[in-house]
Design a protein around this motif. Structure first.
Motif, PDB file in Angstrom:
ATOM      1  N   ASP A  79       0.970  -1.139  -0.060  1.00  0.00           N
ATOM      2  CA  ASP A  79       0.005  -0.036   0.033  1.00  0.00           C
ATOM      3  C   ASP A  79       0.995   1.339  -0.033  1.00  0.00           C
ATOM      4  O   ASP A  79       1.798   1.345   0.977  1.00  0.00           O
ATOM      5  CB  ASP A  79      -0.842  -0.009   1.402  1.00  0.00           C
ATOM      6  N   ALA A  80       0.492   2.029  -1.082  1.00  0.00           N
ATOM      7  CA  ALA A  80       1.236   3.330  -1.001  1.00  0.00           C
ATOM      8  C   ALA A  80       1.417   4.100   0.114  1.00  0.00           C
ATOM      9  O   ALA A  80       2.259   4.978   0.482  1.00  0.00           O
ATOM     10  CB  ALA A  80       1.050   4.190  -2.204  1.00  0.00           C
ATOM     11  N   ASN A  81       0.392   4.128   0.946  1.00  0.00           N
ATOM     12  CA  ASN A  81       0.479   4.758   2.241  1.00  0.00           C
ATOM     13  C   ASN A  81       1.526   4.249   3.483  1.00  0.00           C
ATOM     14  O   ASN A  81       1.587   4.918   4.435  1.00  0.00           O
ATOM     15  CB  ASN A  81      -1.105   4.939   2.770  1.00  0.00           C
ATOM     16  N   TYR A  99      -6.179  -1.097  -6.311  1.00  0.00           N
ATOM     17  CA  TYR A  99      -6.579  -2.291  -5.427  1.00  0.00           C
ATOM     18  C   TYR A  99      -7.607  -1.787  -4.458  1.00  0.00           C
ATOM     19  O   TYR A  99      -7.374  -0.964  -3.766  1.00  0.00           O
ATOM     20  CB  TYR A  99      -5.066  -2.618  -4.584  1.00  0.00           C
ATOM     21  N   TRP A 100      -8.299  -2.894  -4.615  1.00  0.00           N
ATOM     22  CA  TRP A 100      -9.680  -2.574  -3.666  1.00  0.00           C
ATOM     23  C   TRP A 100      -9.212  -3.305  -2.187  1.00  0.00           C
ATOM     24  O   TRP A 100      -9.047  -4.604  -2.323  1.00  0.00           O
ATOM     25  CB  TRP A 100     -10.753  -3.264  -4.259  1.00  0.00           C
ATOM     26  N   ASN A 101      -9.462  -2.466  -1.129  1.00  0.00           N
ATOM     27  CA  ASN A 101      -9.122  -3.180   0.003  1.00  0.00           C
ATOM     28  C   ASN A 101      -9.759  -2.429   1.224  1.00  0.00           C
ATOM     29  O   ASN A 101      -9.704  -1.130   1.117  1.00  0.00           O
ATOM     30  CB  ASN A 101      -7.453  -2.937   0.442  1.00  0.00           C
ATOM     31  N   THR A 134      -0.809   1.126  -5.247  1.00  0.00           N
ATOM     32  CA  THR A 134      -0.014   0.307  -4.690  1.00  0.00           C
ATOM     33  C   THR A 134       1.561   0.525  -5.214  1.00  0.00           C
ATOM     34  O   THR A 134       1.671   1.070  -6.291  1.00  0.00           O
ATOM     35  CB  THR A 134      -0.394  -1.121  -5.401  1.00  0.00           C
ATOM     36  N   LEU A 135       2.479   0.435  -4.373  1.00  0.00           N
ATOM     37  CA  LEU A 135       3.897   0.451  -5.047  1.00  0.00           C
ATOM     38  C   LEU A 135       4.595  -0.959  -5.045  1.00  0.00           C
ATOM     39  O   LEU A 135       4.280  -1.985  -4.235  1.00  0.00           O
ATOM     40  CB  LEU A 135       4.716   1.065  -3.736  1.00  0.00           C
TER      41      LEU A 135
END
Length: 173
Positions: free
Chosen positions: A128-130, A153-155, A162-163
């Motif tokens: 996750d990019a966060n 990406y559904w999460n 996404t990275l």
């Protein structure tokens, strides 16, 4: 078994259930993971997988417990992708042991082990990019950022970026 200066990475054992539950039942820890926090209801079933997944040669995931003395402080995992000689890795660590270099030490040792033991061409990870802590960890162990996918990406009820990080065997130091 993988030994580092301060840690040992070993296959999961029954005695590790409470420590991994402590990590994976935490909402903050699980916010960037693809699954919800473990509960009392599902912890035993979830844990059973870790007890049998410790060897990539079996075609399954390879989960290893990261031990500091007698305390499980993390979980590292690898699994083959659809691409030849390529694995994806993941990891999760107990927040109580943050900012001491344990995650970097464990994931670096796991990376070296995977390349050597399985004669891999490439290791990669998607995150996750966060999750800036995870991105920074990838960079500390020499992985390069190869992509940033926007809302792909559904999460947990929302689209996330996404990275993708990667490292080739030929780039090992």
């Amino acid at each position: 078994m993988i030994q580092t200066e301060r840690l040992v990475l070993v296959p999961f054992q029954v005695k590790h259930l409470d420590d991994i539950y402590e990590i994976l039942s935490n909402d903050e820890t699980c916010q960037f993971l693809p699954h919800d926090p473990w509960t009392e209801t599902n912890k035993d079933e979830n844990f059973k997988k870790r007890l049998i997944e410790f060897n990539l040669n079996s075609g399954e995931k390879c989960h290893l417990a990261v031990m500091l003395n007698d305390k499980l402080i993390g979980d590292v995992v690898a699994w083959y992708t659809d691409m030849k000689d390529t694995v994806e890795i993941g990891y999760v660590f107990n927040k109580a042991f943050s900012n001491k270099g344990y995650a970097t030490e464990a994931v670096e040792a796991f990376k070296q082990f995977l390349f050597k033991e399985y004669d891999l061409h490439r290791i990669q990870t998607m995150l996750d990019a966060n999750n800036l802590s995870s991105a920074n960890l990838c960079e500390r162990i020499g992985m390069r950022k190869e992509g940033h996918f926007i809302k792909d990406y559904w999460n947990k009820g929302k689209w996330t970026d996404t990275l993708m990080y990667g490292l080739l065997a030929s780039e090992l130091k």
